[in-house]
Enzyme design. Structure first.
Site, PDB file in Angstrom:
ATOM      1  N   HIS A 129      -1.846   3.877  -6.474  1.00 51.08           N
ATOM      2  CA  HIS A 129      -1.677   4.945  -5.793  1.00 51.08           C
ATOM      3  C   HIS A 129      -1.640   6.359  -5.039  1.00 51.08           C
ATOM      4  CE1 HIS A 129      -0.250   4.599  -0.970  1.00 51.08           C
ATOM      5  NE2 HIS A 129       0.546   6.073  -1.450  1.00 51.08           N
ATOM      6  N   ASP A 172       9.208   1.080   6.355  1.00 54.73           N
ATOM      7  CA  ASP A 172       7.858   2.439   5.969  1.00 54.73           C
ATOM      8  C   ASP A 172       6.868   2.796   6.534  1.00 54.73           C
ATOM      9  OD1 ASP A 172       6.446   4.550   3.878  1.00 54.73           O
ATOM     10  OD2 ASP A 172       5.384   2.748   4.150  1.00 54.73           O
ATOM     11  N   ARG A 197       6.561  10.119  10.298  1.00 49.99           N
ATOM     12  CA  ARG A 197       6.676  11.512   9.319  1.00 49.99           C
ATOM     13  C   ARG A 197       4.858  12.376   9.842  1.00 49.99           C
ATOM     14  NH1 ARG A 197       6.403   9.295   3.789  1.00 49.99           N
ATOM     15  NH2 ARG A 197       6.402  11.543   3.199  1.00 49.99           N
ATOM     16  N   SER A 209       8.657   6.456  -0.089  1.00 51.57           N
ATOM     17  CA  SER A 209       8.022   5.706   0.491  1.00 51.57           C
ATOM     18  C   SER A 209       6.715   4.829  -0.626  1.00 51.57           C
ATOM     19  CB  SER A 209       6.591   6.657   1.397  1.00 51.57           C
ATOM     20  OG  SER A 209       5.778   6.450   2.067  1.00 51.57           O
ATOM     21  N   LYS A 257       6.650   0.692  -1.449  1.00 49.72           N
ATOM     22  CA  LYS A 257       5.404  -0.050  -1.057  1.00 49.72           C
ATOM     23  C   LYS A 257       4.843  -0.848  -2.475  1.00 49.72           C
ATOM     24  CE  LYS A 257       2.816   3.163   1.234  1.00 49.72           C
ATOM     25  NZ  LYS A 257       3.848   3.600   1.999  1.00 49.72           N
TER      26      LYS A 257
HETATM   27  N1  URA Z   1       1.492   7.793   0.670  1.00 49.89           N
HETATM   28  C1  URA Z   1       2.635   6.889   0.959  1.00 49.89           C
HETATM   29  O1  URA Z   1       2.532   6.102   0.665  1.00 49.89           O
HETATM   30  N2  URA Z   1       3.192   7.626   1.642  1.00 49.89           N
HETATM   31  C2  URA Z   1       3.945   8.993   1.034  1.00 49.89           C
HETATM   32  O2  URA Z   1       4.955   9.535   1.640  1.00 49.89           O
HETATM   33  C3  URA Z   1       2.371   9.626   0.824  1.00 49.89           C
HETATM   34  C4  URA Z   1       1.721   9.598   0.408  1.00 49.89           C
END
Ligand code: URA
Length: 434
Positions: free
Chosen positions: A82, A161, A168, A183, A187
Site C-alpha cells: 500500500h 474508512d 477527507r 485509514s 484496510k
Molecule cells: N491511502 C489510504 O488508504 N489512506 C490514506 O489516508 C492515505 C493513503
C-alpha cells in the site's frame, strides 16, 4: 457525550477515550452522525493530532466497523502493498499481478483519489466495465484461486474508512499521521494478510513532505502492522517529482500496461521491484535482493504479469481489449503543451500542484459526488536533472473542456525551476523502516 462534546474536546487538543472514538466512528459509519460533524472532528484531529493510543483506538474501531478476512486456506503467502499516496503513483497496478504470478496471494483493498493524489480504484475503473465492488465471496475466490482480487472498501469491509476517506478527499484533512495510519492499517488488517510492504512517499508531491514526517508516518504504520502480527516493512521513496511520466487515470493505466510489457519508465519499475522484493523475501527468506528483483523482471519479460492483469481485468468484468490495444481508448478532446520559457537543468517541479491540476482537468473530485473524466490528465516530457532548452516541451495537459486548459497551464507553469549546473537529485529509495 454527544457528538458536539467529542468534537469540542478534540478541538481543544484533549485526548479522546476509546469509547468516545467508538461512539463517533460507529455513529458516522451507521449514518446517525452526519458528514458535517464528521468533517469537524476530522479537522480537529488534523489540527491537534492524536496520541499513539488514540491512533491505535481509531484504527481498531475503523477495523471493527466491518469484517476481517481469513485467508488461512489460501495455498501460499498472503500479502499486500500500500502507498501513502503521491502523483503518478501507479505501482500497485504493476506490482499486484507480478506478485500474483510469483505465488503470492494479494487481497488488495485500495482507495480512490485522495486530496491531490490519485487512487488505484479510479485508475482501474478507467478500464471499461472493471468492477471494484465485487461481492465478498467473488473477491475471496479470486484471491485464493487467481492470487489477486482488486476491490475498494465495502459496506462490510472497512465501511468506516469508505465514508471517512471520501470525506477527507474533499475537506483538506488528508495530511495527518493518525488519519492516514488508521485509514491504511484498518484496510490492511481487515484483509487478513500475513505480510505488508508500505510505500511511504516523501517530498513535495507527498502528504508528508519532509523526511522527518515521512519517518514518523512509516514508524506509525509499521508499528501498528506488527502489533497485529503482520510482518510489515516500509520503504520511504521519493515523491519530489511524479513517478513515471503519466498523471491521470487512463494515462496511468496505459503506462502500467507498458511497464508490464517491458517499456516502463526507469523510476516506476525500480520502485515497483524494490517493494515487490520486500514481500518476496518475506515469503522466501532465503532469497537475495537481486534474486527477488530478477524473479519479478522475468514475469515482465515473459509476459506472464501482463497476462495476469488481463485475466483479472476480465474476471472483474473489465474489457481487456483496451489493454491489448491501447490506441482503442478514446482520447481527451483537447490538449495543450506547456513549453519552457527558460533553459538549464530541471531542478524542481511543484509536484503537488500537478496533482491538483489533474483534479481541475477532471481526473479527480472537487466534491464527493463528482464524476471522473478518465481520459483527462497530464503527460510529463521531462524528469528532474534533464537539460532543458527554451521552448522544449515540459508537459501536455489533456482535458474534455477546452476552457480549463489555459487556467491550469498558468497555474503550473511557474512550478518548474532550473539551475545552471546539474542539480543533486534525491535518491529514489530513501530509507527502509522495519
Ligand atoms: N491511502 C489510504 O488508504 N489512506 C490514506 O489516508 C492515505 C493513503
Amino acid at each position: 457525550m454527544i457528538p458536539y462534546q467529542i468534537i469540542e474536546k478534540k478541538s481543544l487538543g484533549l485526548t479522546l477515550s476509546e469509547s468516545e472514538i467508538r461512539t463517533f466512528i460507529m455513529g458516522y459509519s451507521s449514518g446517525t452522525i452526519p458528514d458535517y460533524q464528521m468533517s469537524a472532528l476530522l479537522m480537529a484531529i488534523f489540527i491537534n493530532g492524536m496520541t499513539v493510543e488514540e491512533t491505535l483506538d481509531l484504527t481498531r474501531v475503523m477495523l471493527e466497523s466491518g469484517n476481517r478476512m481469513d485467508f488461512s486456506a489460501a495455498p501460499g503467502f498472503v500479502a499486500d502493498k500500500h502507498s501513502t499516496g503521491g502523483v503518478g503513483d501507479k505501482v500497485s497496478i504493476l506490482l499486484a499481478p507480478i506478485l500474483a504470478v510469483l505465488g503470492i496471494h494479494v487481497p488488495m483493498i485500495s482507495g480512490r483519489g485522495l486530496g491531490h493524489s490519485g487512487g488505484t480504484l479510479d485508475k482501474l475503473e478507467s478500464i471499461p466495465g472493471f468492477n471494484v465492488n465485487l461481492e465478498l465471496k467473488e473477491w475471496e475466490d479470486l484471491v485464493v484461486h487467481e492470487g489477486l482480487g482488486l476491490i475498494g472498501q465495502t459496506g462490510t469491509i472497512c465501511p468506516a474508512d469508505k465514508k471517512i476517506y471520501a470525506l477527507r478527499d474533499v475537506t483538506a484533512t488528508v495530511r495527518s499521521i493518525p488519519l492516514i495510519s488508521a485509514s491504511i492499517m484498518s484496510k490492511k488488517i481487515a484483509e487478513g494478510i500475513r505480510g505488508l510492504v508500505l510505500d511511504v512517499k516523501t517530498g513535495n508531491g507527498a502528504f508528508m513532505q519532509t523526511l522527518a514526517d515521512s519517518r514518523k508516518l512509516a514508524n506509525s504504520l509499521v508499528s501498528i502492522g506488527k502489533g497485529y502480527g503482520i510482518r510489515t516493512t516500509a520503504l520511504i521513496t521519493d515523491m519530489s517529482q511524479p513517478l513515471g511520466f503519466a498523471i491521470g487515470n487512463w494515462f496511468e493505466m496505459e503506462e502500467s500496461v507498458k511497464g508490464l510489457q517491458g517499456q516502463g519508465p526507469e523510476d516506476l519499475m525500480a520502485v515497483t521491484y524494490a517493494l515487490g522484493a520486500e514481500i518476496l523475501k518475506m515469503a522466501h527468506p532465503e532469497l537475495s535482493q537481486e534474486g527477488a528483483v530478477a524473479m519479478q523482471k522475468k514475469t515482465v519479460a515473459d509476459g506472464s504479469a501482463f497476462e495476469k492483469l488481463k485475466r483479472i481485468t476480465e474476471l472483474q468484468g473489465g474489457d481487456s481489449r483496451v489493454l491489448d490495444d491501447l490506441d482503442k481508448y478514446s482520447k481527451a478532446k483537447f490538449q495543450k503543451t506547456i513549453k519552457s520559457s527558460k533553459s538549464g537543468y530541471l531542478a524542481g517541479i511543484d509536484t503537488m500542484a500537478l496533482g491538483f491540476a489533474g483534479i481541475q482537468l477532471g481526473a479527480g473530485r472537487k466534491m464527493i459526488s463528482d464524476k471522473i473524466d478518465f481520459s483527462s490528465g497530464i503527460y510529463m516530457h521531462c524528469k528532474l536533472g534533464d537539460k532543458i532548452e527554451i521552448a522544449d516541451d515540459l508537459l501536455t495537459l489533456y482535458c474534455e473542456d477546452e476552457t480549463k486548459l489555459s487556467a491550469v497551464a498558468d497555474q503550473i507553469s511557474a512550478g518548474f525551476s532550473f539551475t545552471e549546473t546539474t542539480p543533486e537529485l534525491p535518491p529514489l529509495i530513501v530509507e527502509r523502516i522495519v
